[in-house]
Scaffold this active site. Structure first.
Site, PDB file in Angstrom:
ATOM      1  N   HIS A 191       0.564  -1.633   0.184  1.00 25.16           N
ATOM      2  CA  HIS A 191       0.247  -0.196   0.189  1.00 25.16           C
ATOM      3  C   HIS A 191       1.351   1.245   0.595  1.00 25.16           C
ATOM      4  O   HIS A 191       1.251   1.943  -1.188  1.00 25.16           O
ATOM      5  CB  HIS A 191      -0.732   0.132   1.759  1.00 25.16           C
ATOM      6  N   GLU A 192       1.371   1.232   0.684  1.00 23.09           N
ATOM      7  CA  GLU A 192       2.933   2.559   0.383  1.00 23.09           C
ATOM      8  C   GLU A 192       3.393   2.569  -0.260  1.00 23.09           C
ATOM      9  O   GLU A 192       3.553   3.591  -0.607  1.00 23.09           O
ATOM     10  CB  GLU A 192       3.846   2.526   2.075  1.00 23.09           C
ATOM     11  N   ASP A 268      -7.237   7.959   3.190  1.00 21.57           N
ATOM     12  CA  ASP A 268      -6.585   8.840   1.178  1.00 21.57           C
ATOM     13  C   ASP A 268      -7.846   8.709   0.821  1.00 21.57           C
ATOM     14  O   ASP A 268      -7.823   9.776   0.050  1.00 21.57           O
ATOM     15  CB  ASP A 268      -5.955   7.277   0.714  1.00 21.57           C
TER      16      ASP A 268
HETATM   17 ZN    ZN Z   1      -3.135   4.832   1.782  1.00 21.63          ZN
END
Ligand code: ZN
Length: 382
Positions: A191-192, A268
């Protein structure tokens, strides 16, 4: 201090000021007594109005030559009664805004005077990383850095202490005992890396300075830090679109690699939606509406909550445009990550093993010639 005490207290205050002149009278949170008076008088608060009237009367009758300066502070200047702001009363306004880069550096230096700090600390770098921090938060950062140095048994605060304390103030403490399953850690790593990869592959996007998958007490399981080279006051349409794409990058990576999506992208999603909506309703960055404000900002001082100023039909259209804009950004991120799949695997693997990597490490791997075999990390959950 005035609430509930009424006009007598105001009279007493000015009497004291008169006796003690020259002096400064400082009224904090002036909006508690200085709110706009109701026109109708139906739901009026008599006590408060009397207090305000007394304050106005005292200020008018005050002899300026005596050397009494009257100062007041508020977070809600828009809610003040206009009579308070007339010439002869509070007629000079000094907006205290969030400090800029130079201001942040100065504030850090000021607070650092009270602690022992190593000579080679780069305050400018710390100030850049602390973009958007208030004076109180900066003071807190110095304090956190000092505590960290003491905990580690050192006599001086180092650059690393300050950098960690910026993260503590922004994201909370490291949660060392938080147990993530291997699979979860892997998902967070991808994800990062997804965020960082999309950010790095776009021009006009702030450089990645750090990626970490160490959970924080704020609830964040990891984050990607981007720091602008300089203070940024104007954001172009392209930069904002890039920002939305970068925000979707985490979810995109999860979906492409694991073919399932998680709740990890909730923050996000919130941010991307906010940026997209503001572009359309406030920044005039949509082709359809152009320079028409669909939203008004109620109070620029306190977080800037907004209210819609358009018809219901337009509101529906705005919603559709927000969905479309975020959707297009998602597609863009998807394209970037798909084209760089081997790099995604390589970077995610590196991040998974190290847990925290710097922007330089990230860029080194990204710019390195592709390796022949970069096997996808296997899921080794027991
Ligand atoms: Zn994120």
């Amino acid at each position: 201090m005035f609430v509930g005490m009424g006009a007598a207290k105001v009279r007493d205050l000015f009497k004291q000021a008169d006796e003690k002149a020259p002096c400064i009278v400082f009224i904090d949170e002036i909006d508690t007594v200085g709110k706009k008076r109701d026109g109708g008088g139906f739901a009026g608060n008599d006590e408060r109005e009397q207090t305000l009237n007394q304050l106005l009367a005292e200020m008018d009758g005050f002899d300026g030559r005596k050397g009494v300066v009257i100062l007041a502070a508020t977070n809600r200047p828009d809610s003040l009664d206009p009579a308070l702001l007339r010439p002869g009363r509070f007629d000079r306004r000094i907006p205290v805004e969030l400090p800029d880069l130079k201001g942040r550096e100065d504030i850090l230096r000021l607070h650092a005077k009270n602690i022992k700090i190593s000579d080679n600390v780069d305050f400018n770098a710390v100030a850049r990383a602390a973009s958007g921090a208030s004076g109180a938060e900066l003071a807190n950062m110095i304090n956190e850095a000092a505590l960290r140095a003491v905990r580690d048994g050192r006599k001086y605060v180092t650059q690393a202490d300050l950098e960690e304390s910026v993260e503590v103030v922004i994201a909370g403490y490291q949660k060392k005992n938080k147990v993530l399953t291997t699979k979860e850690k892997l998902i967070v790593a991808y994800h990062e890396t997804g965020h960082a990869l999309v950010a790095a592959m776009q021009t006009n996007s702030a450089p990645v300075t750090k990626i970490t998958i160490i959970p924080r007490t704020s609830g964040a399981l990891g984050y990607t830090m981007q720091v602008e080279e300089n203070d940024h006051n104007l954001m172009s349409r392209e930069e904002l679109e890039n920002r939305i794409a970068t925000l979707t990058g985490g979810r995109v990576a999860e979906d492409l690699v694991f073919h399932s999506i998680t709740t990890g992208a909730s923050n996000d999603i919130e941010q991307a939606t906010k940026v997209a909506r503001a572009m359309i309703t406030r920044f005039g960055m949509s082709d359809e509406f152009g320079m028409v404000a669909m939203e008004t900002v109620n109070n620029a001082y306190l977080g800037g909550d907004t209210s819609l100023a358009c018809s219901e039909a337009t509101a529906g259209k705005i919603d559709a445009m927000v969905v479309d804009l975020v959707g297009r950004s998602y597609k863009k991120a998807e394209k970037i990550i798909s084209e760089n799949m081997p790099k995604l695997h390589e970077l995610a693997k590196y991040l998974y093993e190290r847990e925290t990597i710097t922007g330089d490490e990230f860029m080194d791997i990204l710019n390195k010639k592709p390796e022949t075999e970069t096997a996808q990390l296997s899921d080794t959950t027991a």
